[in-house]
Design a protein around this motif. Structure first.
Motif, PDB file in Angstrom:
ATOM      1  N   ALA A   1      58.224  43.067  62.046  1.00 14.57           N
ATOM      2  CA  ALA A   1      57.501  44.309  62.323  1.00 14.57           C
ATOM      3  C   ALA A   1      57.765  45.316  61.231  1.00 14.57           C
ATOM      4  CB  ALA A   1      57.932  44.885  63.682  1.00 14.57           C
ATOM      5  N   SER A   2      56.844  46.256  61.083  1.00 11.68           N
ATOM      6  CA  SER A   2      56.998  47.316  60.094  1.00 11.68           C
ATOM      7  C   SER A   2      58.248  48.148  60.347  1.00 11.68           C
ATOM      8  CB  SER A   2      55.773  48.234  60.100  1.00 11.68           C
ATOM      9  OG  SER A   2      54.617  47.544  59.670  1.00 11.68           O
ATOM     10  N   GLU A   3      58.561  48.371  61.634  1.00 10.81           N
ATOM     11  CA  GLU A   3      59.735  49.175  61.988  1.00 10.81           C
ATOM     12  C   GLU A   3      60.454  48.552  63.179  1.00 10.81           C
ATOM     13  OE1 GLU A   3      58.993  53.373  62.516  1.00 10.81           O
ATOM     14  OE2 GLU A   3      57.247  53.272  61.205  1.00 10.81           O
ATOM     15  N   THR A   4      61.752  48.823  63.284  1.00  8.11           N
ATOM     16  CA  THR A   4      62.555  48.231  64.360  1.00  8.11           C
ATOM     17  C   THR A   4      62.250  48.831  65.724  1.00  8.11           C
ATOM     18  OG1 THR A   4      64.366  49.796  63.936  1.00  8.11           O
ATOM     19  CG2 THR A   4      64.449  47.671  62.790  1.00  8.11           C
ATOM     20  N   CYS A   5      61.559  49.973  65.789  1.00  9.93           N
ATOM     21  CA  CYS A   5      61.207  50.535  67.099  1.00  9.93           C
ATOM     22  C   CYS A   5      60.334  49.560  67.886  1.00  9.93           C
ATOM     23  CB  CYS A   5      60.520  51.890  66.959  1.00  9.93           C
ATOM     24  SG  CYS A   5      58.939  51.856  66.073  1.00  9.93           S
ATOM     25  N   ALA A   6      59.609  48.677  67.174  1.00  2.89           N
ATOM     26  CA  ALA A   6      58.800  47.656  67.845  1.00  2.89           C
ATOM     27  C   ALA A   6      59.680  46.615  68.521  1.00  2.89           C
ATOM     28  CB  ALA A   6      57.864  46.981  66.841  1.00  2.89           C
ATOM     29  N   PHE A   7      60.882  46.391  67.981  1.00  3.63           N
ATOM     30  CA  PHE A   7      61.810  45.436  68.589  1.00  3.63           C
ATOM     31  C   PHE A   7      62.388  45.972  69.889  1.00  3.63           C
ATOM     32  CE2 PHE A   7      63.076  43.684  64.130  1.00  3.63           C
ATOM     33  CZ  PHE A   7      61.808  43.134  63.999  1.00  3.63           C
ATOM     34  N   ASP A   8      62.649  47.279  69.915  1.00  2.44           N
ATOM     35  CA  ASP A   8      63.295  47.882  71.082  1.00  2.44           C
ATOM     36  C   ASP A   8      62.467  47.687  72.346  1.00  2.44           C
ATOM     37  OD1 ASP A   8      65.256  48.735  69.341  1.00  2.44           O
ATOM     38  OD2 ASP A   8      64.377  50.723  69.067  1.00  2.44           O
ATOM     39  N   LEU A   9      61.158  47.789  72.203  1.00  2.46           N
ATOM     40  CA  LEU A   9      60.270  47.713  73.359  1.00  2.46           C
ATOM     41  C   LEU A   9      60.250  46.313  73.984  1.00  2.46           C
ATOM     42  CD1 LEU A   9      58.377  49.516  74.992  1.00  2.46           C
ATOM     43  CD2 LEU A   9      56.517  48.870  73.464  1.00  2.46           C
ATOM     44  N   ILE A  10      60.490  45.284  73.173  1.00  2.00           N
ATOM     45  CA  ILE A  10      60.428  43.907  73.681  1.00  2.00           C
ATOM     46  C   ILE A  10      61.828  43.278  73.762  1.00  2.00           C
ATOM     47  CG2 ILE A  10      58.071  43.534  72.880  1.00  2.00           C
ATOM     48  CD1 ILE A  10      59.233  41.981  70.489  1.00  2.00           C
ATOM     49  N   ASN A  11      62.858  44.118  73.668  1.00  2.00           N
ATOM     50  CA  ASN A  11      64.256  43.659  73.748  1.00  2.00           C
ATOM     51  C   ASN A  11      64.585  42.598  72.700  1.00  2.00           C
ATOM     52  OD1 ASN A  11      65.001  45.312  75.958  1.00  2.00           O
ATOM     53  ND2 ASN A  11      64.037  43.873  77.378  1.00  2.00           N
ATOM     54  N   ALA A  12      64.081  42.801  71.496  1.00  2.00           N
ATOM     55  CA  ALA A  12      64.416  41.911  70.381  1.00  2.00           C
ATOM     56  C   ALA A  12      65.576  42.513  69.590  1.00  2.00           C
ATOM     57  CB  ALA A  12      63.211  41.717  69.472  1.00  2.00           C
ATOM     58  N   THR A  13      66.358  41.651  68.984  1.00  2.00           N
ATOM     59  CA  THR A  13      67.512  42.083  68.191  1.00  2.00           C
ATOM     60  C   THR A  13      67.169  42.051  66.709  1.00  2.00           C
ATOM     61  OG1 THR A  13      69.028  41.181  69.844  1.00  2.00           O
ATOM     62  CG2 THR A  13      69.934  41.613  67.652  1.00  2.00           C
ATOM     63  N   TYR A  14      67.454  43.131  66.026  1.00  2.00           N
ATOM     64  CA  TYR A  14      67.233  43.211  64.579  1.00  2.00           C
ATOM     65  C   TYR A  14      68.204  42.273  63.870  1.00  2.00           C
ATOM     66  CZ  TYR A  14      67.685  45.320  59.885  1.00  2.00           C
ATOM     67  OH  TYR A  14      67.773  45.546  58.528  1.00  2.00           O
ATOM     68  N   ILE A  15      67.689  41.417  62.987  1.00  2.00           N
ATOM     69  CA  ILE A  15      68.527  40.526  62.188  1.00  2.00           C
ATOM     70  C   ILE A  15      68.791  41.141  60.816  1.00  2.00           C
ATOM     71  CG2 ILE A  15      68.717  38.248  61.110  1.00  2.00           C
ATOM     72  CD1 ILE A  15      66.846  37.160  63.272  1.00  2.00           C
ATOM     73  N   ARG A  16      67.709  41.418  60.106  1.00  2.00           N
ATOM     74  CA  ARG A  16      67.806  42.013  58.768  1.00  2.00           C
ATOM     75  C   ARG A  16      66.415  42.388  58.310  1.00  2.00           C
ATOM     76  NH1 ARG A  16      65.913  38.494  54.836  1.00  2.00           N
ATOM     77  NH2 ARG A  16      65.964  36.251  55.275  1.00  2.00           N
ATOM     78  N   ASP A  17      66.329  43.027  57.157  1.00  4.28           N
ATOM     79  CA  ASP A  17      65.032  43.292  56.543  1.00  4.28           C
ATOM     80  C   ASP A  17      64.542  42.044  55.813  1.00  4.28           C
ATOM     81  OD1 ASP A  17      65.112  45.870  57.416  1.00  4.28           O
ATOM     82  OD2 ASP A  17      65.148  46.795  55.434  1.00  4.28           O
TER      83      ASP A  17
END
Length: 493
Positions: free
Chosen positions: A201-217
């Protein structure tokens, strides 16, 4: 500025993409679309389903059946459009979908190519027929025309011919591919959901909504490939764009304005950087001296300057200036942004529709407005008038970025140079002050701007300095012709 999202290995891929695009709505409000890849378990054949439309995510996908019944499949990509190259019409809505010699292919693009005219003219002279007026379609044609046999090599071949800013999500019959240009202009993050699906995703805020964990850029110049093998092993596949550059050039405006404060981009929290911008602004251009009897109030221009304003006020108090933060402007969230609207003559009316003043807060007060940037100056001028009409006796403007003097060719739809107030007035801050009708104005310097940003990164500041990191086509132009489509259930755009 567009928002892009991709997911691989999830039974509700379209629904996850819908949520991702919803979280990225701030990056583009003109149009949106989702493409899903559906595989027939008996035959093994795949087909691409897609739905696109003009408007917000909630409007285009208001019929739940589009997501739940039509956009089936375990992988999908999506796009929110903010136009730079290409007019607003249905033919330009992404993601684009094609079927070529190696199967189905869909692409969504955030950024702007800087050799569009050269590539387009070459392709047209060789017989290529274009269906849209965007630079993104050029990438599709270059992939399809590549003489390489392997699909990843075809993509690499295409990427080695394009210049400028591009973060891409590409969907094939059996892969999700994420790409970031060698300069790293636009952000692109990689994550994983609770049930093991990979997301970009363009930004990690998209991960928060679907309970995804940020790995890296996704790294500058990297081509990340996610397929069934990656799902099984957890080992992400990486390839690289074979192009040498002098240094990377991350867009500093992502921190100033574009990205949501709750996102992490370029490896740093946006909120942290924005607060620092406000703090450094308080050092360079303090608020007027405030007393208990005549206390200066500081207001933000909601919502993009909220965080910088907090930083400005907290640092001002630390420096001994007894200012007070207040809510002086109320924003309606049911209208689009006034930032970079094409209808110049409607801007003042749109400012009134978007903002209203809290007269009881402003009346008889000395007011400092903190904003993230000033582009044309028309919106700022209208805001100052609104605040003075509400009874403020003084208005002072503080800007958490330097004067914007040059157009951007990497994905921000800044107007031509003579429309930028700082360029039109030759950078004369006193003349800008007079035009806006304020008692004082202060811009953050380029030096302090870079001081607030992560030190280990190299940033593009071309809109402030004119130092473009890439070659720019002479007199870049938009392809403004329209393609109209009409069917039994569709009217002309």
């Amino acid at each position: 500025m567009c928002g892009i999202f991709g997911i691989y290995g999830h039974p509700q891929s379209a629904l996850m993409t819908y949520y991702g695009l919803y979280a990225l709505q701030h990056r583009g409000q003109e149009s949106t679309g989702i493409v899903s890849c559906e595989k027939d378990e008996l035959t093994g054949k795949t087909k691409f389903n897609y739905h696109k439309g003009i408007g917000l995510v909630s409007e285009v996908f208001k019929d739940e059946k589009i997501i739940t019944e039509y956009l089936k499949g375990t992988s999908a990509i999506g796009h929110n459009r903010y136009s730079t190259t290409g007019a607003l019409n249905r033919s330009n809505i992404q993601p684009f979908v094609v079927h070529y010699k190696n199967g189905n292919l869909a692409i969504a693009h955030n950024g702007n190519l800087t050799n569009t005219r050269y590539l387009r003219n070459n392709l047209q002279s060789e017989g290529t027929i274009f269906q849209s007026s965007t630079d993104t379609e050029i990438i599709l044609h270059l992939i399809a025309r590549s003489q390489k046999e392997d699909q990843i090599e075809q993509i690499k071949d295409a990427l080695n011919q394009i210049e400028g800013a591009y973060s891409l999500v590409i969907l094939t019959d059996d892969k999700l591919i994420a790409v970031r240009d060698p300069y790293g202009f636009r952000p692109l993050a990689l994550g994983v959901t609770e049930d093991g699906a990979y997301v970009v995703a363009s930004e990690t805020c998209a991960f928060d909504l679907i309970n995804a964990t940020y790995i890296r850029d996704v790294l500058p110049g990297e081509i990340v490939v996610i397929d069934d093998e990656v799902l099984k092993t957890g080992k992400i596949k990486s390839f690289w764009i074979e192009k040498k550059i002098e240094k990377q050039a991350f867009c500093i405006f992502e921190f100033i304005y574009f990205s949501r404060p709750d996102s992490k981009i370029f490896g740093e929290n946006v909120d942290k950087v924005r607060r620092k911008l406000g703090k450094l602004l308080a050092h360079e251009h303090p608020a007027p001296n405030s007393t208990e009897e005549d206390k200066v109030i500081v207001i933000n221009v909601p919502d993009s300057s909220n965080t910088a304003t907090l930083g400005f006020v907290t640092e001002s108090i630390k420096l001994g200036n007894n200012v007070k933060i207040e809510i002086g402007l109320i924003r309606s969230h049911y209208v689009g942004r006034t930032f970079i609207q094409p209808q110049q003559n409607m801007r003042e009316l749109k400012v009134k529709v978007k903002f209203n003043t809290v007269k009881g807060v402003l009346q008889g007060r000395r007011v400092v407005i903190v904003d993230d940037s000033i582009v044309r100056g028309t919106t700022s001028k209208a805001l100052v008038k609104l605040i003075k009409d509400a009874g403020a006796k003084e208005v002072h403007f503080r800007v958490a970025s330097p004067p914007i003097k040059f157009p951007c060719y990497y994905g921000m739809d800044f107007p031509t140079q003579d429309e930028l107030i700082a360029s039109r007035l030759n950078g004369d801050v006193e003349k800008i002050r007079e035009e806006l009708g304020v008692e004082s104005i202060g811009y953050l310097s380029v030096e302090k701007l870079l001081e607030a940003a992560p030190k280990h990164l190299s940033f593009c500041t071309a809109c402030f300095t004119g130092n473009y990191p890439t070659l720019i086509e002479e007199k870049p132009e938009k392809f403004e012709y329209e393609i109209f489509i009409k069917s039994a259930d569709e009217k002309f755009d």
